[in-house]
Design a protein around this motif. Structure first.
Motif, short mmCIF file in Angstrom:
data_model
loop_
_atom_site.label_atom_id
_atom_site.label_comp_id
_atom_site.label_asym_id
_atom_site.label_seq_id
_atom_site.Cartn_x
_atom_site.Cartn_y
_atom_site.Cartn_z
N LYS A 295 0.71 -1.33 0.10
CA LYS A 295 -0.01 0.20 -0.02
C LYS A 295 0.66 1.24 -0.18
O LYS A 295 0.54 2.38 -0.46
N THR A 296 2.15 1.14 0.62
CA THR A 296 2.76 2.46 0.79
C THR A 296 3.33 2.88 -0.53
O THR A 296 3.14 4.21 -0.86
N ASP A 390 -2.79 6.50 6.99
CA ASP A 390 -2.39 4.84 6.91
C ASP A 390 -2.96 4.31 8.18
O ASP A 390 -2.74 4.82 9.39
N GLU A 391 -3.35 2.91 7.87
CA GLU A 391 -3.76 2.29 9.10
C GLU A 391 -4.74 2.79 10.01
O GLU A 391 -4.49 3.03 11.10
N GLY A 546 2.29 -1.75 10.39
CA GLY A 546 3.24 -1.12 9.55
C GLY A 546 4.81 -1.48 9.57
O GLY A 546 5.44 -1.16 8.42
MG MG Z 1 1.55 -0.01 5.57
#
Ligand code: MG
Ligand code: ADP
Length: 683
Positions: A295-296, A390-391, A546
């Motif tokens: 995803k990053t 993120d997350e 992560g």
């Molecule tokens: Mg990630």
């Protein structure tokens, strides 16, 4: 939105003073309407008399007869034993709390009704502390409806609550504006709302409750969906940075520099994101992709056209640890392209903080990475075009509003990323305000993590195994969990474990990271682990999201039964990121239930986050899947997703009809079901 509830509405009921009102508030009840939506947990049947000869053990029943004898048995715990008789036989009543005066009212030959659960004790039918009421002359009439038993709290007795709800009901449908808002065709001829409420609070014997509960759940789920769609409509009607349809050179360049190809899934979701970015309206997209799905990189590639068009991009991570890692990753990728990356954290010293704030404000920092410190009020962006979260699928409305303000005249696009797979039922209920993209395949060449469930008694064996892996150059995480997840106690548990492991593995380098450490110390430890200067990292679940150290190939999790499957899957995702064969060793407590064992075994059997999230949903409820169990954010008054998921498709299409239909219905439905929470969300 106006708060339509009057301050002391509840106190206008007979028998409600400040104390009772507080108790009602503790149950989440603030208005008459809340009382009506507070449904019974179960019912008792006082509509018919049961004869002693016909009693069924185990369920509370109503009897009528006489007390024919009584005696008091002295002892450490004094008790009164009464004989109760009707025409068909005799039963024993035992009381442990009583006064002589009370017993006097039960003297021989008075008529009584008793209500209680009979049990057989050494061949004798007996009741322990039944409700007893004495009457003279004609017996009082029987209830003609079942007696509702409500969820209640200290300071609010069952009869009291029942009486208040009865009072509220007596005021009638008109009083609450509870008119039928849905027409019969739309509800598929389910009962009307008021009938459903009456049927549930004052049910006729023999009528099943479920169609009425379903009717309410239907309307409630509909109202929630309408609320989310309304929020979405409100957000996306603003202007957002409008971006070219051609991907910029920078993106092509970064892709060529990568040592691997984008997966098809990454390419597909990138296209979906690009379409949003080119629409002129703010994107509201949830990007789901299992741990390690990449995803990053998608986030970085999505940022490039925004930066290319002269806007800034902010990436917000849930922990400093993760934000630091992202800052490092983005710096590597973007420095090639001449794009400036800045890192802002909550724990920064004043001077560097001031510098970075300046760069954010004057636009010289194009890619800003940080924690939610990024949304603090003193942070002014030059031109924020895209916020990547993120997350953080829990990213709420309030934060979204803040974000809007950060964008000044244009509303930033939003990309929310999560590795927690969201089961369809949850996507349809709690995330209906977001478009969803799914990265449904991992990059090639990953070997699944070999997961084992072991007893804690084998801890020694495990340290030997770790030692062997370290010999081969591997690294390991050791994760501690606690029931009471106060920072303090879990930090102590991790410290103790780290000490023990240091003794057991004196020749190895053991590090420790937990939530109570200073940010600097944490990142030093993480950096050491990531550079291979530590063999073993003892940690709390701070490393859950992560963290990316590809060389780490063993994860030990103590007491995994205390965590949800989705969370365990997240943790496990920290290994299996490199070429080594990886292991996840679940050290279960010795006394875990068979159900826990089965649940953990599911982790052995599958690496598919969706299956695990579904299982969490079934076994532990939605709060566990998306990690909001404590906040109660996900609670419905009536609906229960495990029972009512089957309604969701119908609700989704009806929500569209109502959204495009005449004004007013949608607002009334939202007000009726979510009224004051909506109010809270706006303050
Ligand atoms: Mg990630
Ligand atoms: P997550 O989706 O869990 O956030 P990451 O973005 O951290 O996953 O990616 C995990 C690892 O996979 C990183 O080391 C990243 O560089 C790598 N990666 C990303 N995309 C690909 C790809 N298409 N092929 C191979 N490796 C990839």
């Amino acid at each position: 939105m106006q708060n339509t509830r009057q301050p002391s509405e509840l106190q206008s009921l007979t028998g409600v003073g400040p104390k009772v009102e507080q108790a009602l508030n503790r149950l989440g009840l603030y208005s008459f309407r809340d009382l009506l939506f507070h449904l019974p947990a179960r019912y008792e049947d006082r509509t018919t008399l049961v004869e002693i000869a016909a009693l069924q053990p185990g369920i509370p029943q109503l009897l009528q007869g006489e007390i024919t004898a009584q005696s008091v048995i002295p002892g450490r715990r004094m008790q009164a034993v009464l004989t109760f008789e009707d025409l068909t036989g005799a039963a024993r009543i035992r009381l442990f709390h009583f006064s002589r005066a009370y017993l006097a009212t039960l003297k021989s030959a008075v008529s009584v009704r008793i209500f209680g659960e009979p049990r057989i004790n050494q061949g004798v039918t007996e009741f322990i502390h039944p409700e007893i009421s004495v009457f003279k002359g004609d017996p009082p009439p029987l209830d003609d409806t079942l007696t509702p038993i409500y969820p209640t709290t200290d300071g609010l007795s069952q009869p009291k609550l029942r009486d208040l709800i009865r009072q509220a009901l007596a005021k009638g449908a008109d009083f609450y504006a509870l008119d039928e808002l849905l027409d019969a065709v739309h509800t598929k001829h389910r009962p009307v709302l008021w009938d459903a409420l009456l049927a549930l609070h004052q049910p006729t014997k023999g009528l099943p409750a479920s169609p009425y509960v379903e009717r309410l759940a239907f309307e409630e789920l509909l109202a929630h969906r309408l609320l989310l769609l309304t929020r979405r409509d409100d957000y996306i009607r603003y202007q957002a940075p409008y971006l070219q349809s051609e991907a910029p050179e920078a993106r092509k360049q970064l892709i060529t520099e990568l040592p691997f190809e984008l997966t098809e899934a990454q390419q597909r979701v990138l296209k979906e994101i690009d379409q949003d970015l080119q629409s002129g309206h703010p994107m509201l997209r949830l990007l789901q992709g299992d741990v390690g799905s990449g995803k990053t990189l998608v986030a970085a590639l999505a940022a490039l056209p925004v930066i290319d068009a002269g806007f800034q991009v902010a990436l917000m991570a849930p922990t400093e640890l993760l934000s630091e890692q992202h800052a490092a990753q983005f710096t590597t990728w973007f420095s090639l392209l001449g794009i400036s990356v800045g890192w802002l954290t909550g724990s920064m010293k004043a001077q560097p903080r001031r510098t970075i704030l300046e760069h954010i404000a004057n636009g010289s920092c194009q890619m800003v990475i940080g924690t939610h410190a990024l949304f603090q009020t003193d942070i002014v962006f030059h031109r924020l075009g895209l916020a990547i979260i993120d997350e953080q699928h829990r990213f709420g409305v309030a934060q979204r509003l803040l974000l809007r303000e950060k964008g000044k005249d244009l509303t930033p696009h939003q990309l929310i990323m999560t590795a927690t797979p969201i089961p369809r039922t949850l996507a349809m209920t709690h995330f209906a305000d977001l478009d969803v993209s799914v990265i449904d395949a991992l990059p090639p060449g990953r070997t699944p993590v070999d997961t084992r469930l072991l007893s804690q008694t084998r801890a020694a064996e495990i340290t030997n195994r770790l030692d062997a892996q370290f010999n081969e150059g591997g690294q390991a995480y050791w994760v501690c969990t606690l029931i009471e997840e106060t920072d303090q106690s879990i930090a102590e548990a991790a410290e103790t474990r780290a000490e023990k492991l240091k003794q057991q593995l004196p020749h190895r380098r053991v590090g420790l990271v937990h939530g109570r450490m200073k940010a600097d110390d944490k990142s030093q430890v993480m950096a050491a682990f990531s550079h291979g200067d530590l063999d073993l990292l003892v940690a709390t679940t701070v490393i859950e999201v992560g963290v990316n150290v590809p060389n780490a190939n063993i994860m030990v999790i103590e007491n995994p039964e205390r965590l949800g499957l989705a969370q365990l899957h997240q943790l496990r995702g920290r290994v299996g990121r490199g070429a080594r064969v990886s292991f996840c060793l679940l050290l279960a407590g010795d006394s875990i239930s068979q159900q826990s064992r089965d649940r953990l075994n599911l982790l052995k059997e599958t690496n598919d986050g969706f299956i695990l999230a579904e299982a969490d949903l079934q076994l532990r409820g939605p709060g566990d899947v998306i990690g909001t169990r404590q906040t109660g954010e996900l609670s419905f008054r009536v609906a229960d997703l495990t029972q009512h998921a089957g309604l969701l498709d119908e609700i989704a299409s009806l929500a569209e009809t109502i959204r495009n239909g005449p004004q007013g219905i949608r607002e009334q439905l939202i007000e009726r079901w979510i009224g004051h929470e909506e109010h809270f969300a706006h303050v």
